[in-house]
Design a protein around this motif. Structure first.
Motif, mmCIF file in Angstrom:
data_model
loop_
_atom_site.group_PDB
_atom_site.id
_atom_site.type_symbol
_atom_site.label_atom_id
_atom_site.label_comp_id
_atom_site.label_asym_id
_atom_site.label_seq_id
_atom_site.Cartn_x
_atom_site.Cartn_y
_atom_site.Cartn_z
ATOM 1 N N SER A 263 15.530 9.532 2.089
ATOM 2 C CA SER A 263 14.866 10.833 2.159
ATOM 3 C C SER A 263 13.389 10.662 1.844
ATOM 4 O O SER A 263 12.965 9.622 1.341
ATOM 5 N N HIS A 264 12.602 11.690 2.147
ATOM 6 C CA HIS A 264 11.167 11.657 1.884
ATOM 7 C C HIS A 264 10.847 12.604 0.735
ATOM 8 O O HIS A 264 11.391 13.705 0.656
ATOM 9 N N HIS A 265 9.951 12.149 -0.128
ATOM 10 C CA HIS A 265 9.594 12.972 -1.271
ATOM 11 C C HIS A 265 8.868 14.229 -0.797
ATOM 12 O O HIS A 265 7.987 14.169 0.075
ATOM 13 N N GLN A 266 9.229 15.339 -1.392
ATOM 14 C CA GLN A 266 8.710 16.634 -0.946
ATOM 15 C C GLN A 266 7.187 16.711 -1.049
ATOM 16 O O GLN A 266 6.518 17.265 -0.168
ATOM 17 N N VAL A 267 6.626 16.170 -2.117
ATOM 18 C CA VAL A 267 5.169 16.218 -2.299
ATOM 19 C C VAL A 267 4.462 15.466 -1.181
ATOM 20 O O VAL A 267 3.441 15.925 -0.646
ATOM 21 N N LEU A 268 5.007 14.308 -0.811
ATOM 22 C CA LEU A 268 4.391 13.531 0.256
ATOM 23 C C LEU A 268 4.521 14.222 1.606
ATOM 24 O O LEU A 268 3.632 14.117 2.461
ATOM 25 N N GLU A 269 5.615 14.933 1.797
ATOM 26 C CA GLU A 269 5.780 15.675 3.053
ATOM 27 C C GLU A 269 4.753 16.812 3.144
ATOM 28 O O GLU A 269 4.201 17.084 4.216
ATOM 29 N N SER A 270 4.489 17.442 2.017
ATOM 30 C CA SER A 270 3.455 18.489 1.999
ATOM 31 C C SER A 270 2.089 17.896 2.313
ATOM 32 O O SER A 270 1.276 18.481 3.049
ATOM 33 N N TYR A 288 -2.601 7.470 9.346
ATOM 34 C CA TYR A 288 -2.445 8.220 8.099
ATOM 35 C C TYR A 288 -0.967 8.422 7.756
ATOM 36 O O TYR A 288 -0.563 8.320 6.594
ATOM 37 N N SER A 289 -0.153 8.713 8.749
ATOM 38 C CA SER A 289 1.264 8.955 8.504
ATOM 39 C C SER A 289 1.957 7.702 7.987
ATOM 40 O O SER A 289 2.781 7.768 7.066
ATOM 41 N N SER A 290 1.627 6.543 8.558
ATOM 42 C CA SER A 290 2.245 5.285 8.107
ATOM 43 C C SER A 290 1.849 4.953 6.672
ATOM 44 O O SER A 290 2.652 4.434 5.886
ATOM 45 N N VAL A 291 0.601 5.268 6.308
ATOM 46 C CA VAL A 291 0.127 5.010 4.941
ATOM 47 C C VAL A 291 0.887 5.891 3.949
ATOM 48 O O VAL A 291 1.278 5.438 2.868
ATOM 49 N N ILE A 292 1.121 7.151 4.311
ATOM 50 C CA ILE A 292 1.882 8.058 3.442
ATOM 51 C C ILE A 292 3.327 7.586 3.327
ATOM 52 O O ILE A 292 3.919 7.618 2.237
ATOM 53 N N ASP A 293 3.895 7.105 4.430
ATOM 54 C CA ASP A 293 5.276 6.614 4.412
ATOM 55 C C ASP A 293 5.451 5.456 3.433
ATOM 56 O O ASP A 293 6.482 5.347 2.762
ATOM 57 N N GLU A 294 4.456 4.574 3.353
ATOM 58 C CA GLU A 294 4.557 3.405 2.478
ATOM 59 C C GLU A 294 4.572 3.793 0.996
ATOM 60 O O GLU A 294 4.976 2.997 0.154
ATOM 61 N N MET A 295 4.130 4.997 0.670
ATOM 62 C CA MET A 295 4.166 5.451 -0.725
ATOM 63 C C MET A 295 5.507 6.088 -1.093
ATOM 64 O O MET A 295 5.765 6.347 -2.268
ATOM 65 N N ASN A 296 6.358 6.333 -0.121
ATOM 66 C CA ASN A 296 7.574 7.109 -0.364
ATOM 67 C C ASN A 296 8.516 6.418 -1.348
ATOM 68 O O ASN A 296 9.035 7.063 -2.277
ATOM 69 N N ARG A 297 8.739 5.130 -1.159
ATOM 70 C CA ARG A 297 9.713 4.442 -2.013
ATOM 71 C C ARG A 297 9.327 4.490 -3.494
ATOM 72 O O ARG A 297 10.138 4.888 -4.332
ATOM 73 N N PRO A 298 8.101 4.071 -3.892
ATOM 74 C CA PRO A 298 7.763 4.165 -5.321
ATOM 75 C C PRO A 298 7.755 5.599 -5.842
ATOM 76 O O PRO A 298 8.069 5.830 -7.016
ATOM 77 N N PHE A 299 7.415 6.586 -4.990
ATOM 78 C CA PHE A 299 7.478 7.979 -5.421
ATOM 79 C C PHE A 299 8.912 8.374 -5.768
ATOM 80 O O PHE A 299 9.161 9.023 -6.785
ATOM 81 N N ILE A 300 9.860 7.977 -4.920
ATOM 82 C CA ILE A 300 11.266 8.293 -5.184
ATOM 83 C C ILE A 300 11.742 7.597 -6.457
ATOM 84 O O ILE A 300 12.432 8.200 -7.293
ATOM 85 N N LEU A 301 11.344 6.331 -6.634
ATOM 86 C CA LEU A 301 11.807 5.556 -7.790
ATOM 87 C C LEU A 301 11.364 6.190 -9.104
ATOM 88 O O LEU A 301 12.149 6.301 -10.049
ATOM 89 N N CYS A 302 10.089 6.568 -9.182
ATOM 90 C CA CYS A 302 9.577 7.029 -10.478
ATOM 91 C C CYS A 302 9.731 8.532 -10.682
ATOM 92 O O CYS A 302 9.933 8.977 -11.818
ATOM 93 N N LEU A 303 9.656 9.336 -9.606
ATOM 94 C CA LEU A 303 9.657 10.791 -9.778
ATOM 95 C C LEU A 303 11.030 11.427 -9.579
ATOM 96 O O LEU A 303 11.249 12.549 -10.034
ATOM 97 N N GLU A 304 11.925 10.720 -8.901
ATOM 98 C CA GLU A 304 13.270 11.267 -8.715
ATOM 99 C C GLU A 304 14.326 10.473 -9.482
ATOM 100 O O GLU A 304 15.266 11.051 -10.020
#
Length: 392
Positions: A263-270, A288-304
């Motif tokens: 799944s994609h983190h809601q903040v990054l989707e916004s 820009y979209s690919s750069v945001i996608d690369e941040m998704n995994r660490p966002f999920i790990l630490c924020l979810e």
């Protein structure tokens, strides 16, 4: 009748102390003929004159012998009593006490600051210095980082330690740069570690205005160019690294690796929606979209999943983003800086490391100052997450 013949006395001769050893032992006069005296030839013995320097004057120790004091070079100590007739052993080279202190500190303290994982702590403490002994550029990078760590722990001596760090890292760069152009399975491990250590060294330097960590003065940071070469090392010598001296590091990370989130983190989707609405060119929208996608995994790990991030979880983003995005950053493009503003939230998760402290706030505050009021509103969420209070 008495005989008139006179009694003859012993014929006198001039004494000499230069005879051979064999004649002296037999207490007979030596003719001193060279290379072997007449007496020795007549008795069929080896004359010391024939042996010469080979038997009596060669004092050099063999490779299997421990040298004795008289085997070492001797020098006259000027100005000392009896210096005209007495000699003393030459002084040994001075120990590099400062460097030994840095190496000791690395193995007893700094090595434990790179990871919370015991296996990785042991890897940095034991294997990394061992690899450093095979590659001077890696060893000097170790000493440079240790000096910067001591600069934070002993602020009263910080300038001295920072100077030591600069000397070692500059020397390391000169040695490593030619090697980077010729990566082999043999040098891949020390080069990989040198790149990782250089990242920490750059982050450990004092924070300065105008330094955006990834870019400065319209130039991509030299350390970032260097560590992006780490990706080349991984591509070239992946198996050699994972089965060689870095095996324990890769295996420890593999056992604790979590599968890619589905799944994609809601903040990054916004954030994505904001950026896509502002981009006109389709190609740049994909960048820009690919750069945001690369941040998704660490966002999920630490924020979810509430997991504590380590450096590899965060800095892998810098290896995967396209070069075009870095060019946008060095030109201070607002959308690129907004995305880095969200990346600051990940940097903030690394502030348990001494060399990362303050970077998230420092970077986000400079981005805030560069952005226009309209784009400043886009980074409100990172500002709140980090606890940065922008000036009014």
């Amino acid at each position: 009748m008495r005989s008139s013949t006179q009694t003859r006395g012993r014929r006198s001769h001039q004494k000499s102390r230069h005879g051979c050893q064999q004649c002296k032992l037999r207490k007979v006069k030596c003719g001193e003929e060279k290379p072997s005296c007449t007496n020795c030839r007549r008795h069929g013995v080896t004359c010391s004159f024939a042996q010469g320097s080979t038997a009596y004057h060669d004092r050099s120790p063999s490779c299997n012998q421990a040298p004795t004091p008289q085997d070492y070079p001797r020098t006259i100590v000027s100005g000392s009593p009896g210096s005209d007739s007495q000699s003393q052993p030459a002084a040994a080279p001075n120990l590099a006490i400062a460097d030994l202190e840095l190496l000791h500190h690395f193995t007893t303290s700094t090595a434990y600051t790179f990871s919370h994982h015991p296996v990785l702590q042991s890897f940095w403490r034991v294997e990394v210095p061992q690899i450093g002994f095979t590659a001077p550029y890696t060893l000097r990078a170790i000493l440079a980082l240790s000096a910067l760590h001591l600069a934070t722990l002993r602020p009263e001596k910080s300038q001295s330690y920072i100077a030591q760090a600069n000397i070692h890292h500059e020397a390391a760069l000169k040695l490593a740069t030619p090697q980077m152009a010729n990566i082999t399975p043999e040098n891949s491990a020390p080069l990989f570690l040198f790149s990782a250590l250089s990242t920490f060294i750059w982050c450990a330097r004092p924070l300065e205005l105008g330094n955006f960590l990834f870019w400065e003065n319209h130039e991509i940071a030299s350390w970032l160019v260097l560590i992006r070469g780490t990706g080349t090392i991984l591509d070239f010598a992946d198996e050699a690294l994972k089965s060689g001296p870095l095996a324990s590091m890769f295996s420890a990370r593999a056992r604790h690796r979590i599968s890619e989130p589905d799944s994609h983190h809601q903040v990054l989707e916004s954030l994505r929606h904001l950026v896509m609405a502002d981009v006109q060119e389709e190609h740049m929208a994909k960048v820009y979209s690919s750069v945001i996608d690369e941040m998704n995994r660490p966002f999920i790990l630490c924020l979810e999943r509430n997991l504590k991030l380590e450096t590899a979880d965060v800095f892998i983003w810098l290896l995967r983003i396209p070069h075009e995005f870095l060019l946008l950053l060095k030109d201070y493009q607002p959308l690129a800086m907004v995305i880095v503003g969200y990346f600051c939230v990940l940097l903030h998760q690394l502030e348990w490391m001494w060399c990362m402290r303050g970077w998230s706030t420092h970077l986000l505050s400079q981005i805030y100052n560069q952005l226009s009021p309209a784009y400043r509103a886009w980074i409100r969420w990172p500002i709140e997450q980090i606890g940065f209070f922008p000036p009014r």
